[in-house]
Design a protein around this motif. Structure first.
Motif, PDB file in Angstrom:
ATOM      1  N   SER A 249       1.019  -1.401  -0.126  1.00  0.00           N
ATOM      2  CA  SER A 249      -0.163  -0.159  -0.290  1.00  0.00           C
ATOM      3  C   SER A 249       1.176   1.076   0.026  1.00  0.00           C
ATOM      4  CB  SER A 249      -1.244   0.319   1.647  1.00  0.00           C
ATOM      5  OG  SER A 249      -1.280   1.111   1.529  1.00  0.00           O
ATOM      6  N   VAL A 250       1.200   1.882  -1.121  1.00  0.00           N
ATOM      7  CA  VAL A 250       1.768   3.163  -1.083  1.00  0.00           C
ATOM      8  C   VAL A 250       1.502   4.229  -2.267  1.00  0.00           C
ATOM      9  CG1 VAL A 250       3.813   2.069  -1.269  1.00  0.00           C
ATOM     10  CG2 VAL A 250       2.756   2.525  -3.272  1.00  0.00           C
ATOM     11  N   ASP A 251       1.534   5.012  -1.835  1.00  0.00           N
ATOM     12  CA  ASP A 251       1.581   6.661  -2.898  1.00  0.00           C
ATOM     13  C   ASP A 251       1.808   6.485  -4.062  1.00  0.00           C
ATOM     14  OD1 ASP A 251       1.329   8.615  -4.365  1.00  0.00           O
ATOM     15  OD2 ASP A 251       0.060   9.919  -2.087  1.00  0.00           O
ATOM     16  N   GLN A 252       1.564   5.864  -5.171  1.00  0.00           N
ATOM     17  CA  GLN A 252       2.066   5.820  -6.117  1.00  0.00           C
ATOM     18  C   GLN A 252       2.735   6.637  -7.444  1.00  0.00           C
ATOM     19  OE1 GLN A 252      -0.315   4.231  -8.438  1.00  0.00           O
ATOM     20  NE2 GLN A 252      -0.407   2.482  -7.803  1.00  0.00           N
ATOM     21  N   ASP A 253       2.034   8.293  -7.048  1.00  0.00           N
ATOM     22  CA  ASP A 253       2.851   9.331  -7.292  1.00  0.00           C
ATOM     23  C   ASP A 253       3.897   9.737  -6.923  1.00  0.00           C
ATOM     24  OD1 ASP A 253       0.804   9.636  -9.346  1.00  0.00           O
ATOM     25  OD2 ASP A 253      -0.432  11.088  -9.341  1.00  0.00           O
ATOM     26  N   ARG A 254       4.549   9.483  -5.293  1.00  0.00           N
ATOM     27  CA  ARG A 254       5.680   9.093  -4.332  1.00  0.00           C
ATOM     28  C   ARG A 254       6.669   8.600  -5.257  1.00  0.00           C
ATOM     29  NH1 ARG A 254       3.794  14.644  -3.455  1.00  0.00           N
ATOM     30  NH2 ARG A 254       2.467  15.006  -2.131  1.00  0.00           N
ATOM     31  N   MET A 255       5.872   7.708  -5.222  1.00  0.00           N
ATOM     32  CA  MET A 255       6.986   6.644  -5.515  1.00  0.00           C
ATOM     33  C   MET A 255       7.589   6.648  -6.561  1.00  0.00           C
ATOM     34  SD  MET A 255       7.778   4.308  -3.085  1.00  0.00           S
ATOM     35  CE  MET A 255       6.958   4.440  -1.276  1.00  0.00           C
ATOM     36  N   ARG A 256       6.291   6.225  -8.342  1.00  0.00           N
ATOM     37  CA  ARG A 256       7.559   6.812  -9.415  1.00  0.00           C
ATOM     38  C   ARG A 256       8.389   8.362  -9.859  1.00  0.00           C
ATOM     39  NH1 ARG A 256       2.219   6.780 -10.652  1.00  0.00           N
ATOM     40  NH2 ARG A 256       1.232   4.738 -11.680  1.00  0.00           N
ATOM     41  N   GLN A 257       7.823   9.562  -8.337  1.00  0.00           N
ATOM     42  CA  GLN A 257       9.201  10.907  -7.637  1.00  0.00           C
ATOM     43  C   GLN A 257      10.266   9.841  -7.403  1.00  0.00           C
ATOM     44  OE1 GLN A 257       6.965  13.888  -6.185  1.00  0.00           O
ATOM     45  NE2 GLN A 257       8.326  15.248  -6.601  1.00  0.00           N
ATOM     46  N   VAL A 258      10.351   8.926  -6.069  1.00  0.00           N
ATOM     47  CA  VAL A 258      11.330   8.623  -5.859  1.00  0.00           C
ATOM     48  C   VAL A 258      12.261   7.379  -6.747  1.00  0.00           C
ATOM     49  CG1 VAL A 258      12.385   7.231  -4.421  1.00  0.00           C
ATOM     50  CG2 VAL A 258      10.844   8.605  -4.061  1.00  0.00           C
ATOM     51  N   ILE A 259      11.797   6.430  -7.358  1.00  0.00           N
ATOM     52  CA  ILE A 259      13.173   6.129  -8.633  1.00  0.00           C
ATOM     53  C   ILE A 259      12.357   6.974 -10.018  1.00  0.00           C
ATOM     54  CG2 ILE A 259      12.425   4.070  -9.558  1.00  0.00           C
ATOM     55  CD1 ILE A 259       9.533   2.804  -7.697  1.00  0.00           C
ATOM     56  N   GLY A 260      11.888   7.585 -10.051  1.00  0.00           N
ATOM     57  CA  GLY A 260      12.346   8.344 -10.883  1.00  0.00           C
ATOM     58  C   GLY A 260      13.416   9.209 -10.876  1.00  0.00           C
ATOM     59  N   ASN A 261      13.700   9.347  -9.331  1.00  0.00           N
ATOM     60  CA  ASN A 261      14.635  10.441  -9.719  1.00  0.00           C
ATOM     61  C   ASN A 261      16.168  10.229  -9.782  1.00  0.00           C
ATOM     62  OD1 ASN A 261      16.458  12.820  -8.744  1.00  0.00           O
ATOM     63  ND2 ASN A 261      16.585  11.633  -6.669  1.00  0.00           N
ATOM     64  N   LEU A 262      15.559   8.842  -9.073  1.00  0.00           N
ATOM     65  CA  LEU A 262      17.214   7.927  -8.371  1.00  0.00           C
ATOM     66  C   LEU A 262      17.061   6.593 -10.323  1.00  0.00           C
ATOM     67  CD1 LEU A 262      16.573   4.931  -5.522  1.00  0.00           C
ATOM     68  CD2 LEU A 262      18.305   7.096  -5.763  1.00  0.00           C
ATOM     69  N   LEU A 263      16.479   6.905 -10.624  1.00  0.00           N
ATOM     70  CA  LEU A 263      17.374   6.263 -11.889  1.00  0.00           C
ATOM     71  C   LEU A 263      17.813   7.406 -12.598  1.00  0.00           C
ATOM     72  CD1 LEU A 263      14.140   4.146 -13.410  1.00  0.00           C
ATOM     73  CD2 LEU A 263      16.583   3.320 -12.971  1.00  0.00           C
ATOM     74  N   ALA A 264      16.828   8.931 -12.625  1.00  0.00           N
ATOM     75  CA  ALA A 264      17.686  10.147 -13.665  1.00  0.00           C
ATOM     76  C   ALA A 264      18.955  10.428 -12.997  1.00  0.00           C
ATOM     77  CB  ALA A 264      17.267  11.643 -13.579  1.00  0.00           C
ATOM     78  N   ASN A 265      19.304  10.118 -11.639  1.00  0.00           N
ATOM     79  CA  ASN A 265      20.272  10.390 -10.770  1.00  0.00           C
ATOM     80  C   ASN A 265      21.629   9.197 -11.885  1.00  0.00           C
ATOM     81  OD1 ASN A 265      19.525  12.287  -9.554  1.00  0.00           O
ATOM     82  ND2 ASN A 265      20.258  11.197  -7.312  1.00  0.00           N
ATOM     83  N   ALA A 266      20.957   7.932 -11.047  1.00  0.00           N
ATOM     84  CA  ALA A 266      22.306   6.899 -11.981  1.00  0.00           C
ATOM     85  C   ALA A 266      22.236   7.213 -13.497  1.00  0.00           C
ATOM     86  CB  ALA A 266      21.048   5.967 -12.149  1.00  0.00           C
ATOM     87  N   SER A 267      21.600   8.513 -14.278  1.00  0.00           N
ATOM     88  CA  SER A 267      22.007   8.146 -15.757  1.00  0.00           C
ATOM     89  C   SER A 267      22.384   9.377 -15.616  1.00  0.00           C
ATOM     90  CB  SER A 267      20.608   8.698 -16.484  1.00  0.00           C
ATOM     91  OG  SER A 267      20.923   8.999 -17.715  1.00  0.00           O
ATOM     92  N   ARG A 268      22.818  10.162 -15.091  1.00  0.00           N
ATOM     93  CA  ARG A 268      23.364  12.005 -14.840  1.00  0.00           C
ATOM     94  C   ARG A 268      24.562  11.759 -14.406  1.00  0.00           C
ATOM     95  NH1 ARG A 268      19.917  16.128 -11.966  1.00  0.00           N
ATOM     96  NH2 ARG A 268      17.661  16.066 -13.284  1.00  0.00           N
ATOM     97  N   TYR A 269      24.838  11.226 -13.159  1.00  0.00           N
ATOM     98  CA  TYR A 269      26.365  11.178 -13.215  1.00  0.00           C
ATOM     99  C   TYR A 269      26.647   9.816 -13.127  1.00  0.00           C
ATOM    100  CZ  TYR A 269      22.980  14.106 -10.686  1.00  0.00           C
ATOM    101  OH  TYR A 269      22.579  15.668 -10.167  1.00  0.00           O
ATOM    102  N   SER A 270      26.432   8.812 -13.687  1.00  0.00           N
ATOM    103  CA  SER A 270      27.439   7.379 -13.916  1.00  0.00           C
ATOM    104  C   SER A 270      27.910   7.814 -15.261  1.00  0.00           C
ATOM    105  CB  SER A 270      27.079   6.275 -14.346  1.00  0.00           C
ATOM    106  OG  SER A 270      25.953   6.686 -14.825  1.00  0.00           O
ATOM    107  N   GLY A 271      27.720   8.894 -15.831  1.00  0.00           N
ATOM    108  CA  GLY A 271      28.147   9.193 -17.385  1.00  0.00           C
ATOM    109  C   GLY A 271      28.091   8.209 -18.673  1.00  0.00           C
ATOM    110  N   PRO A 272      28.456   8.738 -20.199  1.00  0.00           N
ATOM    111  CA  PRO A 272      27.837   7.799 -21.036  1.00  0.00           C
ATOM    112  C   PRO A 272      28.558   6.788 -21.246  1.00  0.00           C
ATOM    113  CG  PRO A 272      28.847   9.693 -21.794  1.00  0.00           C
ATOM    114  CD  PRO A 272      29.019   9.945 -20.276  1.00  0.00           C
TER     115      PRO A 272
END
Ligand SMILES: Nc1ncnc2c1ncn2[C@@H]1O[C@H](COP(=O)(O)OP(=O)(O)OP(=O)(O)O)[C@@H](O)[C@H]1O
Ligand SMILES: [Mg+2]
Length: 360
Positions: A249-272
């Motif tokens: 039982s979770v707030d789906q929008d908030r969870m999408r935001q959390v995972i979205g930020n983690l994935l965006a960070n991983a893409s942004r800071y790990s290099g091409p």
């Protein structure tokens, strides 16, 4: 405060009065008792003659006097002792009053010596803790506002510059300029939403809209949605979702935001060309989600701060790629409001792993 109402005066005066009454009553009693005993003694040994102004009378008188002097000595000693005692009790209280006044005027940096282990010492310790908390809150409030001002200044300056150039005819309103202005407006509006959520989360006022969720499904959909971000930089996104995950039982929008930020960070800071892995499985009574990349990792000096608001590593300060440093602060709040935990660790082989645990 009226000085007659001071605790010091009340304590010293009260103790002194009690001592005065006790000593005087004792002396009067002792005098009477002694006179009677002495009288009986004389009657027994020297016929039945009444006591005259004789050597006996003088002896009795000098004993009376000595008793009064001894009494006076003890009363004076009591006065000094009660004054010292009451001062030792009220001195820290007066210091506390002064420090509380300073706090009232906004000077939160107040720490008092709390050497005694009595009630006043405990009060001083509680006061010191409160002053420290207030001082820390004030510091983070200032940093928060400084961070907001800093984050708003750049996009606003860009928008203002572009608009001035267009309105004075220096630059024609070409589609690229309009597009870049639109990007800045979107950035601003995302920032304002994040800031509102962050401030609500900090005071525990953020409302969650929990609903039974198939977390694996949610992650697969999000991964699909974010795939183009990874394709753009030649990165690989690997999703590993275990079968038969429990419904949480979770707030789906908030969870999408959390995972979205983690994935965006991983893409942004790990290099091409890097690889980002997302794995979800059940561990005991928790849903465990791991997101790891094989980039350069987080410098050890940044690691303790990455979940603080507006904190971003030196390399992430670049305006084109860097964010505002709010994503992980929000993620931590969202996960904690869900009763879960989030932590980050550098991997020995390079890269970072974020681990989220949520009860299920
Ligand atoms: N996977 C990662 N690899 C290396 N550094 C990272 C990684 N994830 C986060 N960081 C560091 O942690 C900092 C904080 O991340 P956070 O998501 O809070 O902010 P941001 O990405 O800079 O901005 P925002 O998410 O608000 O757009 C980043 O600026 C970056 O320095
Ligand atoms: Mg981020």
């Amino acid at each position: 405060m009226n000085k007659w109402q001071s605790i010091r005066l009340k304590l010293a005066g009260g103790t002194f009065l009690l001592l005065l009454i006790t000593v005087c009553s004792l002396i009067v009693l002792m005098n009477g008792q002694m006179e009677r005993a002495f009288h009986d003694f004389l009657q027994l040994h020297h016929s039945a003659a009444p006591m005259q102004d004789t050597a006996e009378m003088m002896f009795l008188h000098s004993v009376h006097q000595s008793l009064w002097w001894v009494g006076l000595f003890f009363i004076a000693l009591g006065l000094v002792a009660s004054y010292l005692l009451s001062t030792s009790i009220t001195k820290p209280l007066r210091r506390l009053t002064e420090a509380a006044k300073e706090i009232g005027q906004g000077n939160f940096n107040q720490q008092l010596p709390a050497s005694a282990h009595d009630e006043v010492g405990q009060l001083t310790q509680v006061f010191n803790q409160m002053a420290e908390d207030l001082s820390r809150n004030e510091k983070s409030r200032r940093e928060f506002f400084a961070g907001i001002a800093h984050e708003l200044r750049t996009p606003l300056a860009i928008l203002q510059g572009n608009l001035e150039n267009i309105s004075s005819g220096i630059t024609p309103p070409e589609p690229e300029i309009i597009f870049s202005m639109q990007e800045e407006v979107m950035r601003l509006s995302r920032l304002v939403t994040d800031l509102r959520d962050l401030s609500l989360a900090e005071i525990r006022e953020l409302k969650l809209h929990r609903e039974p969720t198939d977390f694996g499904q949610l992650v697969l959909q999000l991964g699909q949605f974010m795939q183009p971000l990874f394709d753009e930089t030649g990165q690989k996104l690997l999703l590993d979702v275990a079968d038969n995950l429990p419904i949480v039982s979770v707030d789906q929008d908030r969870m999408r935001q959390v995972i979205g930020n983690l994935l965006a960070n991983a893409s942004r800071y790990s290099g091409p060309g890097s690889t980002v892995q997302l794995r979800i499985q059940q561990k005991d009574h928790s849903l465990c989600m791991e997101i790891q990349d094989n980039g350069p990792g987080i410098p050890p000096e940044d690691m303790p701060h990455i979940f603080e608001q507006f904190y971003r590593g030196e390399k992430s300060r670049n305006r084109k790629n860097g964010g505002s440093g709010i994503g992980l602060a929000l993620a931590r709040h969202y996960i904690e409001i869900h009763g879960g935990t989030i932590k980050a660790e550098n991997l020995p082989v390079g890269g970072v792993r974020f681990v989220i645990l949520i009860d299920c």
